[in-house]
Design a protein around this motif. Structure first.
Motif, short mmCIF file in Angstrom:
data_model
loop_
_atom_site.label_atom_id
_atom_site.label_comp_id
_atom_site.label_asym_id
_atom_site.label_seq_id
_atom_site.Cartn_x
_atom_site.Cartn_y
_atom_site.Cartn_z
N THR A 14 0.82 -1.20 0.00
CA THR A 14 0.00 0.00 0.00
C THR A 14 0.86 1.26 0.00
N ARG A 15 2.18 1.10 0.14
CA ARG A 15 3.07 2.24 0.28
C ARG A 15 3.80 2.50 -1.03
N GLN A 16 3.13 3.20 -1.93
CA GLN A 16 3.76 3.59 -3.19
C GLN A 16 4.50 4.92 -2.98
N PHE A 17 5.75 4.97 -3.44
CA PHE A 17 6.57 6.13 -3.08
C PHE A 17 7.29 6.79 -4.25
N SER A 18 7.27 6.20 -5.43
CA SER A 18 8.02 6.75 -6.55
C SER A 18 7.56 8.16 -6.91
N PRO A 19 8.47 9.11 -7.07
CA PRO A 19 8.07 10.46 -7.48
C PRO A 19 7.41 10.47 -8.85
N HIS A 20 7.86 9.58 -9.73
CA HIS A 20 7.31 9.53 -11.08
C HIS A 20 5.90 8.95 -11.08
N VAL A 21 5.68 7.94 -10.24
CA VAL A 21 4.32 7.41 -10.09
C VAL A 21 3.39 8.46 -9.53
N TRP A 22 3.89 9.24 -8.55
CA TRP A 22 3.02 10.27 -7.97
C TRP A 22 2.63 11.34 -8.99
N LYS A 23 3.53 11.65 -9.90
CA LYS A 23 3.15 12.58 -10.98
C LYS A 23 1.95 12.04 -11.75
N THR A 24 1.99 10.72 -12.03
CA THR A 24 0.93 10.11 -12.81
C THR A 24 -0.35 9.97 -12.00
N VAL A 25 -0.23 9.67 -10.71
CA VAL A 25 -1.41 9.63 -9.83
C VAL A 25 -2.13 10.97 -9.87
N MET A 26 -1.37 12.04 -9.75
CA MET A 26 -1.97 13.38 -9.76
C MET A 26 -2.54 13.72 -11.14
N ALA A 27 -1.86 13.29 -12.19
CA ALA A 27 -2.34 13.56 -13.55
C ALA A 27 -3.67 12.85 -13.81
N LEU A 28 -3.78 11.59 -13.39
CA LEU A 28 -5.03 10.86 -13.56
C LEU A 28 -6.15 11.49 -12.74
N ALA A 29 -5.83 11.93 -11.53
CA ALA A 29 -6.84 12.59 -10.70
C ALA A 29 -7.27 13.92 -11.31
N HIS A 30 -6.32 14.65 -11.85
CA HIS A 30 -6.60 15.92 -12.53
C HIS A 30 -7.60 15.71 -13.67
N LYS A 31 -7.43 14.60 -14.37
CA LYS A 31 -8.31 14.27 -15.50
C LYS A 31 -9.62 13.63 -15.06
N GLY A 32 -9.70 13.25 -13.78
CA GLY A 32 -10.90 12.59 -13.29
C GLY A 32 -11.08 11.19 -13.84
N LEU A 33 -9.98 10.47 -14.04
CA LEU A 33 -10.01 9.14 -14.63
C LEU A 33 -9.83 8.07 -13.56
N ASP A 34 -10.69 7.08 -13.58
CA ASP A 34 -10.58 5.97 -12.65
C ASP A 34 -9.53 4.98 -13.13
N TYR A 35 -8.92 4.28 -12.19
CA TYR A 35 -7.90 3.29 -12.53
C TYR A 35 -7.70 2.36 -11.35
N GLU A 36 -7.05 1.26 -11.61
CA GLU A 36 -6.66 0.32 -10.56
C GLU A 36 -5.15 0.36 -10.42
N THR A 37 -4.65 0.46 -9.19
CA THR A 37 -3.22 0.45 -8.94
C THR A 37 -2.71 -0.98 -8.81
N VAL A 38 -1.63 -1.27 -9.52
CA VAL A 38 -0.97 -2.57 -9.41
C VAL A 38 0.40 -2.32 -8.80
N PRO A 39 0.57 -2.59 -7.49
CA PRO A 39 1.86 -2.32 -6.85
C PRO A 39 2.89 -3.38 -7.24
N VAL A 40 4.11 -2.94 -7.52
CA VAL A 40 5.20 -3.84 -7.88
C VAL A 40 6.47 -3.41 -7.17
N GLY A 41 7.32 -4.38 -6.85
CA GLY A 41 8.64 -4.09 -6.32
C GLY A 41 9.63 -3.89 -7.45
N PHE A 42 10.81 -3.39 -7.11
CA PHE A 42 11.84 -3.14 -8.12
C PHE A 42 12.08 -4.37 -8.99
N THR A 43 12.25 -5.53 -8.36
CA THR A 43 12.64 -6.72 -9.11
C THR A 43 11.48 -7.37 -9.85
#
Length: 229
Positions: A14-43
């Motif tokens: 539940t702890r997503q921390f990437s700065p690049h992912v957060w840009k996209t989270v905010m962009a999708l929210a700005h657009k009002g678009l629904d989505y499902e988050t798929v959390p992944v580790g580095f490897t």
């Protein structure tokens, strides 16, 4: 239509921390678009979508796969022109490219040094081994030595934000009266620090701190979805 956002996470999914992912989270929210988050580790990243990317965020929008936060923002504006613009035109795109380069060359390097051990400690064992090996090779020092040098970055970090501080005397967001993607670029960097190290780098009366808190509250408070470290 299923919309998926692949997002970097620690051992706690539940702890997503990437700065690049957060840009996209905010962009999708700005657009009002629904989505499902798929959390992944580095490897786990090389295996997603049949090896579709080496990095996240990766957005699946129906049949389309788009990677890289900036490319995703451009795609969203092109694919959903009837929803609020992320750039406000070609000038906004040009401004965003400058902000992106400034943020990554100035803010990201400092945050890497400040938070590197905290990021390592958020990860599961396999990702920890990968993170240590790859970052020590890239930066030419042990994580512990990088973190020791990062203590000096904390004191000077606020000064790196002086251009933003000066601008906020004139307007409430980088985008003007309301936020645009350039706001989400800088927000992503500070959110990365907030969700990994939780280190205080701004005073409570700092206009940049006020701006960051306004960004956390945007779009129904999506920025609060992950608590501070």
């Amino acid at each position: 239509m299923t919309r998926l956002l692949y997002a970097l996470s620690g051992a706690d999914k539940t702890r997503q921390f990437s700065p690049h992912v957060w840009k996209t989270v905010m962009a999708l929210a700005h657009k009002g678009l629904d989505y499902e988050t798929v959390p992944v580790g580095f490897t786990e990243i090389p295996a997603i979508e049949g090896g579709g990317t080496a990095t996240v965020p990766l957005l699946r929008d129906g049949d389309r796969l788009v990677h890289d936060s900036f490319a995703i923002a451009l795609y969203l504006d092109e694919a959903y022109p009837d929803r609020p613009s992320l750039f406000g035109g070609e000038g906004g795109k040009a401004m965003a490219r400058f902000i992106e380069n400034w943020s990554q060359s100035t803010l990201h390097m400092a945050i890497t040094r400040i938070a590197i051990l905290d990021i390592h400690n958020l990860l599961g064992p396999t990702d920890q081994a990968y993170f240590r090996r790859s970052r020590e090779e890239r930066l030419g020092a042990s994580l512990e030595d990088i973190a020791a040098a990062g203590k000096a970055e904390i004191e000077g970090f606020a000064k790196k934000l002086q251009p933003l501080r000066n601008m906020l005397k004139i307007q409430p967001f980088i985008g003007g009266e309301s936020p645009l993607f350039p706001d989400y670029i800088v927000f992503g960097a500070l959110q990365w620090l907030r969700t990994t190290a939780g280190t205080t780098v701004l005073e409570g009366d700092d206009p940049v701190d006020d701006w960051f808190r306004r960004c956390l509250d945007l779009h129904g408070g999506v920025g609060h979805r992950v608590t501070a470290a």
